[in-house]
Scaffold this motif. Structure first.
Motif, PDB file in Angstrom:
ATOM      1  N   UNK A   1      24.178 -71.640 -51.904  1.00 37.77           N
ATOM      2  CA  UNK A   1      24.895 -70.412 -52.284  1.00 37.77           C
ATOM      3  C   UNK A   1      25.475 -70.532 -53.698  1.00 37.77           C
ATOM      4  N   UNK A   2      26.135 -71.662 -53.975  1.00 33.72           N
ATOM      5  CA  UNK A   2      26.755 -71.854 -55.286  1.00 33.72           C
ATOM      6  C   UNK A   2      25.690 -71.915 -56.376  1.00 33.72           C
ATOM      7  N   UNK A   3      24.600 -72.609 -56.107  1.00 32.48           N
ATOM      8  CA  UNK A   3      23.502 -72.680 -57.079  1.00 32.48           C
ATOM      9  C   UNK A   3      22.944 -71.300 -57.381  1.00 32.48           C
ATOM     10  N   UNK A   4      22.821 -70.488 -56.358  1.00 34.41           N
ATOM     11  CA  UNK A   4      22.292 -69.143 -56.559  1.00 34.41           C
ATOM     12  C   UNK A   4      23.183 -68.306 -57.451  1.00 34.41           C
ATOM     13  N   UNK A   5      24.499 -68.407 -57.255  1.00 33.25           N
ATOM     14  CA  UNK A   5      25.443 -67.618 -58.054  1.00 33.25           C
ATOM     15  C   UNK A   5      25.542 -68.153 -59.478  1.00 33.25           C
ATOM     16  N   UNK A   6      25.657 -69.484 -59.608  1.00 34.37           N
ATOM     17  CA  UNK A   6      25.830 -70.076 -60.938  1.00 34.37           C
ATOM     18  C   UNK A   6      24.542 -70.030 -61.754  1.00 34.37           C
ATOM     19  N   UNK A   7      23.413 -69.935 -61.077  1.00 32.71           N
ATOM     20  CA  UNK A   7      22.140 -69.890 -61.780  1.00 32.71           C
ATOM     21  C   UNK A   7      21.782 -68.526 -62.326  1.00 32.71           C
ATOM     22  N   UNK A   8      22.566 -67.516 -61.987  1.00 38.16           N
ATOM     23  CA  UNK A   8      22.293 -66.169 -62.507  1.00 38.16           C
ATOM     24  C   UNK A   8      22.576 -66.106 -64.004  1.00 38.16           C
ATOM     25  N   UNK A   9      21.898 -65.204 -64.682  1.00 36.00           N
ATOM     26  CA  UNK A   9      22.049 -65.087 -66.127  1.00 36.00           C
ATOM     27  C   UNK A   9      23.460 -64.659 -66.501  1.00 36.00           C
ATOM     28  N   UNK A  10      24.028 -63.740 -65.749  1.00 40.73           N
ATOM     29  CA  UNK A  10      25.380 -63.250 -66.049  1.00 40.73           C
ATOM     30  C   UNK A  10      26.406 -63.929 -65.157  1.00 40.73           C
ATOM     31  N   UNK A  11      27.524 -64.299 -65.774  1.00 41.72           N
ATOM     32  CA  UNK A  11      28.637 -64.874 -65.017  1.00 41.72           C
ATOM     33  C   UNK A  11      29.759 -63.859 -64.821  1.00 41.72           C
TER      34      UNK A  11
END
Length: 622
Positions: free
Chosen positions: A293-303
């Protein structure tokens, strides 16, 4: 005088009974809110008693006898006899105590340690004396925060707070007293380390991670625990807005390492502190689903909104965003999707002052109600020059008329701005704190204040404070590197660039080049370092130890740039007869104008020199 409620062991028998915990919390909150009502309704009477108590306790100390107070405790005599003081006035007494003199110089109780102020004198941190009892008094303010907050955000006792809290370097004076920042003193005290269970002091970070002296290990372990407990987090924060943003930037850089630890349930070998490892391993368990889950969120282009994405139950961000910290508001809004930014308390090394009774207000509307039991407060009216620096410059000494203009807490006027003057139980008498406040309203008979600025400060990134004189001297020292090339700085200004994390100082230089030899880039880099070496110890600690300030940058601008700057100021209505180049700029169009004319940019090649403690001290505690 109203007594603050005692709450030792309030939850001693409630650990396993959630309903009992909530009931005890509600009852405790009522008592503290009632205390606020009582002291604000009788603000002037409480202030009289506080002053009388301070003067009575310390009647025979050298400082008061020196001025001829002769044991008198009434307000009128005190204000007539005692001068208004600055750090330079009290420094001889402070030095005596620091060097081991145990006489009753400023206070009848023993000075237990020095709290190092973020303000400086002679380039070194100011030393504020304190006592064991004063720590008790300061703890009162912490006990008021959550009762106030719970009126606006119910249910906070049902979850945890993810706060990034750190200790900083400390030193020992030649006389053996510890000298350290006020929050380091609190975190290392038994009040914090041995606190009894309290649902409002229930943090994701174990004490061991907060008390770890290694900043990387402390940040990594605190972030890891916060991620492991992400569903339980109801509030997040740090002391300053800049500190919380550094934590988010740390996550940006290290999320893959953090996810690996969460996936495997093993702690990164870079975390070598045994107590930290033991504490974290009580929380860290293999959780591949959370890691994914964390990888999916942090891996997105926008933070954008990363805080609410990773910690979905977060209700607000608890950070200081008043004064110079307001420059970080847009960044916090970006990362949090506009969560409320809450400033809960107003405090300093000299004294703890008050609380924000309307914590969900807009950052621009934050006001603090001074708690009358914490010290004796006076106010010096000031007229602030609302220039581009947004700071105020005031003389160090007061004439007789100005001294008579000081007013008491109950006598301030709505809308008026004042410099805060404080008398404390720990031995400060009519001391000018240096904060400029504006009266925003009243809670019963106690005024509420907006924090406006620190006097004389032109540049600040974190807890550093650089004034115009110090900046001028630093530039003067740096310019000596240009002399062999027959070049000089014809004009300059500066600004605090917070678009980088950490933020950094930027100087805009316009040069006069009379020599034929080109100036190598290394010379300008030497200039950058020379400026940094000339700045105060708080700035240099931020660069070297805390890593809260980035390398200083010098931008060389085209010839005629400062004429353009003057033309722009005149177009806004400035008087040509009164115009002078601002030594710090904050107004976005002016920064844009300067940046549009930059020809070259150079940064400091290494950190300036810094060691804990004052230069004249030989004993340092690492």
């Amino acid at each position: 005088m109203p007594e603050a409620p005692k709450d030792e062991g309030a939850y001693a028998h409630a650990h396993d009974d959630a309903n009992t915990i909530y009931s005890v919390a509600e009852e405790k909150n009522k008592k503290f809110l009632q205390f606020i009502e009582e002291v604000t309704a009788n603000a002037d009477e409480v202030q009289k008693r506080v002053l009388a108590e301070i003067l009575s306790r310390n009647a025979h100390v050298e400082c008061l006898k020196r001025h001829g107070l002769n044991g008198q405790t009434d307000r009128e005599t005190f204000k007539k006899i005692m001068p208004v003081t600055t750090y330079e006035d009290i420094q001889p007494d402070v030095n005596r105590i620091a060097n081991g003199d145990k006489s009753q110089i400023i206070c009848s109780q023993p000075i237990s340690e020095f709290l190092t102020s973020s303000g400086t004198s002679g380039g070194e941190r100011k030393l504020m004396p304190t006592t064991e009892e004063e720590l008790e008094r300061r703890s009162l303010l912490y006990n008021l925060l959550m009762p106030v907050m719970s009126q606006f955000v119910p249910g906070l006792e049902r979850g945890k707070g993810m706060y990034f809290l750190f200790i900083k370097s400390e030193a020992k004076t030649p006389g053996g007293l510890v000298a350290r920042p006020v929050l380091t003193s609190y975190y290392k005290s038994s009040h914090f380390k041995n606190r009894s269970f309290d649902p409002y002091m229930n943090y994701t970070s174990p004490n061991e991670t907060i008390l770890c002296p290694d900043s990387y290990q402390s940040m990594f372990s605190q972030m890891l625990c916060g991620l492991c407990l992400n569903k339980e987090v109801l509030r997040v924060g740090a002391v300053f807005a800049s500190g919380f943003i550094r934590a988010i930037r740390f996550l940006e850089k290290h999320w893959s390492l953090l996810c690996n630890d969460i996936r495997t349930g093993t702690l990164n070998p870079q975390i070598t502190d045994p107590s930290v490892r033991e504490a974290v391993m009580k929380i860290l368990k293999p959780d591949p689903q959370l890691a994914e889950f964390i990888e999916g969120e942090c891996g997105m282009e926008s933070w954008r909104g990363i805080i609410t994405r990773l910690w979905p139950n977060t209700k607000y961000i608890d950070v200081i965003v008043t004064g110079t910290m307001s420059q970080y508001i847009p960044t916090l809004d970006y990362y949090s999707n506009g969560l409320p930014l809450v400033c809960t308390m107003y405090a300093s090394s000299e004294c703890f002052f008050g609380v924000n009774l309307n914590p969900l207000c807009k950052p621009s509307e934050v006001s603090y109600t001074l708690i009358p039991t914490l010290g004796y407060f006076e106010f010096l009216p000031v007229d602030r020059n609302n220039g581009v620096t947004n700071c105020i410059s005031m003389p160090k000494s007061l004439n007789g008329k100005e001294k008579q203009e000081l007013v008491d807490l109950a006598d301030v006027k709505l809308g008026q701005e004042y410099e805060l003057v404080v008398t404390t139980y720990a031995g400060l008498y009519r001391y000018r704190v240096g904060d400029v406040l504006r009266v925003a309203g009243f809670k019963n008979k106690a005024p509420q204040f907006n924090f406006i600025c620190r006097k004389n400060v032109v540049l600040s990134i974190d807890s550093d404070k650089t004034d115009e004189v110090e900046l001028q001297n630093a530039v003067k020292n740096a310019v000596s590197h240009l002399v062999p090339f027959d070049a000089q700085v014809t004009d300059y200004t500066s600004y605090a660039d917070t678009t980088t994390i950490p933020g950094h100082y930027v100087l805009f230089w316009e040069l006069s080049l009379n020599g034929s030899t080109p100036i190598p880039p290394s010379v300008f880099e030497d200039c950058c370092l020379a400026v940094e070496e000339s700045l105060n110890s708080v700035y240099r600690q931020g660069r070297v130890s805390d890593k809260s300030i980035g390398p200083l940058e010098i931008k060389i601008v085209e010839a005629g740039t400062f004429d353009k700057l003057m033309d722009y100021a005149l177009s806004l209505g400035a008087s040509i007869n009164q115009y002078k180049t601002p030594r710090c700029v904050k107004f976005a169009p002016i920064v844009e104008l300067l940046n549009s004319r930059v020809k070259a940019s150079y940064s400091s090649p290494k950190c300036p020199k810094w060691v804990a403690g004052h230069k004249q001290w030989n004993i340092n505690v690492k």
